[in-house]
Scaffold this motif. Structure first.
Motif, mmCIF file in Angstrom:
data_model
loop_
_atom_site.group_PDB
_atom_site.id
_atom_site.type_symbol
_atom_site.label_atom_id
_atom_site.label_comp_id
_atom_site.label_asym_id
_atom_site.label_seq_id
_atom_site.Cartn_x
_atom_site.Cartn_y
_atom_site.Cartn_z
ATOM 1 N N TYR A 20 0.796 -1.221 0.000
ATOM 2 C CA TYR A 20 0.000 0.000 0.000
ATOM 3 C C TYR A 20 0.833 1.278 0.000
ATOM 4 O O TYR A 20 0.302 2.350 -0.274
ATOM 5 N N ASP A 79 -10.092 9.264 -4.513
ATOM 6 C CA ASP A 79 -9.896 8.062 -3.713
ATOM 7 C C ASP A 79 -8.738 7.258 -4.287
ATOM 8 O O ASP A 79 -8.021 7.714 -5.155
ATOM 9 N N LYS A 80 -8.558 6.032 -3.801
ATOM 10 C CA LYS A 80 -7.361 5.258 -4.102
ATOM 11 C C LYS A 80 -7.190 4.943 -5.588
ATOM 12 O O LYS A 80 -6.100 4.588 -6.022
ATOM 13 N N ILE A 130 -1.873 7.821 -2.466
ATOM 14 C CA ILE A 130 -3.098 7.918 -1.683
ATOM 15 C C ILE A 130 -3.207 6.755 -0.708
ATOM 16 O O ILE A 130 -2.930 5.606 -1.049
ATOM 17 N N TYR A 131 -3.583 7.056 0.522
ATOM 18 C CA TYR A 131 -3.828 6.013 1.508
ATOM 19 C C TYR A 131 -4.989 6.462 2.380
ATOM 20 O O TYR A 131 -5.439 7.602 2.320
ATOM 21 N N ASN A 132 -5.448 5.548 3.187
ATOM 22 C CA ASN A 132 -6.652 5.805 3.989
ATOM 23 C C ASN A 132 -6.321 5.949 5.458
ATOM 24 O O ASN A 132 -5.449 5.259 5.978
ATOM 25 N N TRP A 189 -9.591 9.529 2.693
ATOM 26 C CA TRP A 189 -8.443 9.338 1.808
ATOM 27 C C TRP A 189 -7.513 10.538 1.913
ATOM 28 O O TRP A 189 -7.970 11.675 1.905
ATOM 29 N N ASN A 242 -4.302 6.603 -7.221
ATOM 30 C CA ASN A 242 -2.956 6.284 -6.781
ATOM 31 C C ASN A 242 -2.037 6.025 -7.976
ATOM 32 O O ASN A 242 -2.362 5.240 -8.850
#
Length: 196
Positions: free
Chosen positions: A64, A139-140, A77-79, A84, A143
DNA sequence: AGGAAGATCTACT
DNA sequence: GTAGATCTTCCTA
Protein backbone atom coordinates in the motif's frame (compact mmCIF):
# COMPACT_ATOMS: atom_id res chain seq x y z
CA UNK A 1 -9.70 28.04 -17.41
CA UNK A 2 -6.54 30.04 -17.90
CA UNK A 3 -3.38 28.76 -19.59
CA UNK A 4 -2.00 25.77 -17.75
CA UNK A 5 1.69 25.42 -16.97
CA UNK A 6 2.52 22.14 -15.27
CA UNK A 7 5.87 21.31 -13.65
CA UNK A 8 8.29 18.67 -15.00
CA UNK A 9 9.37 15.65 -12.98
CA UNK A 10 12.49 17.39 -11.62
CA UNK A 11 10.25 19.85 -9.71
CA UNK A 12 9.34 16.88 -7.49
CA UNK A 13 12.81 15.34 -7.43
CA UNK A 14 13.84 17.24 -4.29
CA UNK A 15 13.48 16.53 -0.59
CA UNK A 16 9.87 16.43 0.66
CA UNK A 17 10.50 19.55 2.71
CA UNK A 18 11.57 21.60 -0.31
CA UNK A 19 8.69 20.35 -2.47
CA UNK A 20 6.21 20.96 0.37
CA UNK A 21 7.19 24.64 0.39
CA UNK A 22 7.36 24.92 -3.39
CA UNK A 23 3.82 23.55 -3.78
CA UNK A 24 2.31 26.34 -1.69
CA UNK A 25 0.39 28.85 -3.79
CA UNK A 26 0.22 26.48 -6.79
CA UNK A 27 -2.99 25.17 -8.33
CA UNK A 28 -4.28 21.65 -7.85
CA UNK A 29 -6.95 20.54 -10.30
CA UNK A 30 -8.97 17.38 -10.72
CA UNK A 31 -10.82 16.65 -13.93
CA UNK A 32 -14.50 15.83 -13.52
CA UNK A 33 -16.09 15.15 -16.91
CA UNK A 34 -15.84 18.56 -18.61
CA UNK A 35 -15.27 20.50 -15.42
CA UNK A 36 -12.30 21.10 -13.16
CA UNK A 37 -12.38 20.94 -9.38
CA UNK A 38 -9.74 22.43 -7.14
CA UNK A 39 -7.90 25.54 -6.12
CA UNK A 40 -4.80 26.94 -4.49
CA UNK A 41 -2.64 24.75 -2.28
CA UNK A 42 -2.37 26.64 1.03
CA UNK A 43 -1.12 23.98 3.45
CA UNK A 44 1.26 20.98 3.11
CA UNK A 45 3.28 18.55 5.19
CA UNK A 46 6.53 16.74 4.36
CA UNK A 47 7.04 13.04 5.10
CA UNK A 48 10.25 11.05 4.75
CA UNK A 49 11.00 7.32 4.63
CA UNK A 50 12.28 4.76 7.13
CA UNK A 51 13.82 7.44 9.37
CA UNK A 52 10.47 9.22 9.90
CA UNK A 53 8.27 7.53 12.55
CA UNK A 54 5.18 9.33 11.23
CA UNK A 55 5.74 8.24 7.64
CA UNK A 56 3.64 5.60 5.93
CA UNK A 57 6.96 4.10 4.80
CA UNK A 58 8.17 3.67 8.40
CA UNK A 59 8.49 -0.03 9.08
CA UNK A 60 9.21 -0.96 5.50
CA UNK A 61 7.83 -0.86 2.00
CA UNK A 62 4.49 -2.64 1.66
CA UNK A 63 1.98 -3.00 -1.10
CA UNK A 64 0.00 0.00 0.00
CA UNK A 65 2.96 2.39 0.34
CA UNK A 66 5.09 1.23 -2.59
CA UNK A 67 4.19 4.38 -4.54
CA UNK A 68 6.19 6.46 -2.04
CA UNK A 69 9.49 5.09 -3.27
CA UNK A 70 8.61 5.13 -6.94
CA UNK A 71 8.78 7.98 -9.45
CA UNK A 72 8.36 11.51 -8.00
CA UNK A 73 5.52 13.69 -9.26
CA UNK A 74 2.87 11.02 -8.86
CA UNK A 75 -0.15 10.86 -6.59
CA UNK A 76 0.15 8.68 -3.48
CA UNK A 77 -3.10 7.92 -1.68
CA UNK A 78 -3.83 6.01 1.51
CA UNK A 79 -6.65 5.81 3.99
CA UNK A 80 -6.91 6.90 7.58
CA UNK A 81 -10.05 6.89 9.68
CA UNK A 82 -12.43 6.58 6.78
CA UNK A 83 -10.82 9.39 4.78
CA UNK A 84 -8.44 9.34 1.81
CA UNK A 85 -5.21 11.32 2.10
CA UNK A 86 -3.78 12.99 -1.01
CA UNK A 87 0.00 13.06 -1.27
CA UNK A 88 2.43 13.86 -4.07
CA UNK A 89 5.55 11.71 -4.23
CA UNK A 90 8.68 13.84 -3.71
CA UNK A 91 12.23 12.66 -3.11
CA UNK A 92 15.72 12.58 -4.57
CA UNK A 93 17.05 9.56 -6.50
CA UNK A 94 16.79 6.30 -4.52
CA UNK A 95 15.04 8.00 -1.62
CA UNK A 96 11.53 7.81 -0.17
CA UNK A 97 9.16 10.67 0.55
CA UNK A 98 5.91 12.47 -0.14
CA UNK A 99 4.06 15.72 0.49
CA UNK A 100 0.62 15.62 2.09
CA UNK A 101 -1.83 18.19 0.71
CA UNK A 102 -3.67 19.44 3.81
CA UNK A 103 -5.79 22.34 2.56
CA UNK A 104 -6.96 24.15 -0.57
CA UNK A 105 -8.43 27.55 -1.28
CA UNK A 106 -11.28 26.61 -3.64
CA UNK A 107 -11.30 28.42 -7.01
CA UNK A 108 -12.73 26.00 -9.60
CA UNK A 109 -15.87 23.86 -9.57
CA UNK A 110 -17.07 25.14 -6.23
CA UNK A 111 -20.70 24.17 -6.90
CA UNK A 112 -19.75 20.58 -7.74
CA UNK A 113 -17.49 20.36 -4.71
CA UNK A 114 -20.31 21.58 -2.50
CA UNK A 115 -22.47 18.80 -3.91
CA UNK A 116 -19.76 16.24 -3.10
CA UNK A 117 -19.42 17.60 0.43
CA UNK A 118 -22.31 19.82 1.53
CA UNK A 119 -21.23 22.67 3.83
CA UNK A 120 -22.64 26.06 4.70
CA UNK A 121 -19.38 27.98 4.70
CA UNK A 122 -16.88 27.82 1.86
CA UNK A 123 -14.15 27.92 4.52
CA UNK A 124 -15.29 24.44 5.57
CA UNK A 125 -15.14 22.93 2.09
CA UNK A 126 -11.49 21.93 1.59
CA UNK A 127 -9.77 23.03 4.82
CA UNK A 128 -8.41 19.65 5.89
CA UNK A 129 -6.81 16.61 4.23
CA UNK A 130 -9.92 14.44 4.53
CA UNK A 131 -12.26 17.23 3.56
CA UNK A 132 -10.55 18.12 0.31
CA UNK A 133 -10.40 14.56 -1.02
CA UNK A 134 -14.14 14.20 -0.43
CA UNK A 135 -14.91 17.55 -2.09
CA UNK A 136 -12.74 16.75 -5.12
CA UNK A 137 -13.91 13.13 -5.35
CA UNK A 138 -10.45 11.66 -4.81
CA UNK A 139 -9.90 8.06 -3.71
CA UNK A 140 -7.36 5.26 -4.10
CA UNK A 141 -8.12 4.82 -7.78
CA UNK A 142 -5.97 7.87 -8.47
CA UNK A 143 -2.96 6.28 -6.78
CA UNK A 144 0.09 6.52 -9.07
CA UNK A 145 -1.33 9.09 -11.50
CA UNK A 146 1.30 11.67 -12.55
CA UNK A 147 0.53 15.31 -11.71
CA UNK A 148 3.10 16.43 -14.30
CA UNK A 149 0.68 16.44 -17.26
CA UNK A 150 -2.40 18.58 -17.82
CA UNK A 151 -3.86 15.52 -19.55
CA UNK A 152 -3.93 13.69 -16.21
CA UNK A 153 -7.09 13.31 -14.20
CA UNK A 154 -5.32 15.27 -11.49
CA UNK A 155 -2.41 17.69 -11.86
CA UNK A 156 -0.56 20.66 -10.38
CA UNK A 157 -0.31 23.96 -12.29
CA UNK A 158 1.85 27.04 -11.84
CA UNK A 159 0.60 30.28 -10.36
CA UNK A 160 2.45 33.48 -9.56
CA UNK A 161 1.48 34.91 -6.21
CA UNK A 162 3.48 36.41 -3.36
CA UNK A 163 3.01 35.29 0.21
CA UNK A 164 4.81 34.50 3.42
CA UNK A 165 5.37 30.90 4.46
CA UNK A 166 4.61 29.84 8.03
CA UNK A 167 5.62 26.52 9.58
CA UNK A 168 4.80 24.28 12.53
CA UNK A 169 4.97 20.70 13.74
CA UNK A 170 2.85 18.27 11.76
CA UNK A 171 -0.80 17.97 12.79
CA UNK A 172 -2.19 14.87 14.49
CA UNK A 173 1.18 13.10 14.49
CA UNK A 174 1.90 10.95 17.54
CA UNK A 175 5.65 10.50 17.10
CA UNK A 176 6.92 13.54 15.23
CA UNK A 177 10.42 14.46 14.17
CA UNK A 178 12.14 17.29 16.01
CA UNK A 179 11.56 19.90 13.32
CA UNK A 180 8.80 21.85 11.60
CA UNK A 181 7.54 19.93 8.59
CA UNK A 182 4.14 21.55 8.17
CA UNK A 183 4.01 24.61 5.91
CA UNK A 184 1.22 27.03 5.14
CA UNK A 185 0.45 30.43 3.61
CA UNK A 186 0.48 32.93 6.43
CA UNK A 187 -2.83 34.67 7.02
CA UNK A 188 -4.76 32.54 4.51
CA UNK A 189 -8.24 31.75 5.83
CA UNK A 190 -8.32 28.32 4.19
CA UNK A 191 -5.51 26.89 6.30
CA UNK A 192 -6.93 23.97 8.32
CA UNK A 193 -5.99 25.23 11.78
CA UNK A 194 -4.59 28.39 13.27
CA UNK A 195 -1.99 26.40 15.16
CA UNK A 196 1.57 27.55 14.52
C1' DA B 1 -11.14 -14.58 10.98
C1' DG B 2 -10.27 -11.16 14.38
C1' DG B 3 -7.79 -7.33 16.48
C1' DA B 4 -5.30 -3.14 16.37
C1' DA B 5 -3.70 1.21 14.51
C1' DG B 6 -4.05 5.45 12.13
C1' DA B 7 -0.98 11.93 8.77
C1' DT B 8 -9.40 12.62 10.58
C1' DC B 9 -13.74 14.86 11.39
C1' DT B 10 -17.71 16.24 13.94
C1' DA B 11 -20.13 17.43 17.83
C1' DC B 12 -20.17 18.17 21.96
C1' DT B 13 -18.53 20.43 26.77
C1' DG C 1 -10.12 20.27 24.57
C1' DT C 2 -11.73 15.66 24.07
C1' DA C 3 -14.72 11.57 22.95
C1' DG C 4 -16.55 8.68 19.69
C1' DA C 5 -17.53 7.06 14.88
C1' DT C 6 -15.87 5.16 11.09
C1' DC C 7 -12.82 2.41 7.06
C1' DT C 8 -8.84 0.38 5.10
C1' DT C 9 -4.87 -2.18 5.78
C1' DC C 10 -1.63 -5.05 8.20
C1' DC C 11 -0.43 -8.67 11.58
C1' DT C 12 -1.16 -13.02 13.87
C1' DA C 13 -3.32 -17.38 14.06
Amino acid sequence: MMTVEVFPLRFYEESPEIVAKNLLGKFLFKREDDAFLGGLIVETEAYYGFEDPASRAFGGIKNYNITMQEEPGRVFIYNVHKYWMLNIVAHGPNRIGAVLIRALQPTEGIEIMKRNRPVREITDLTTGPGKLTLALGIDKHLNGVPVTSSESQIFVANNNVKFEIGSSRRIGVKKDLNQNLRFFIKGNEFVSTKRE
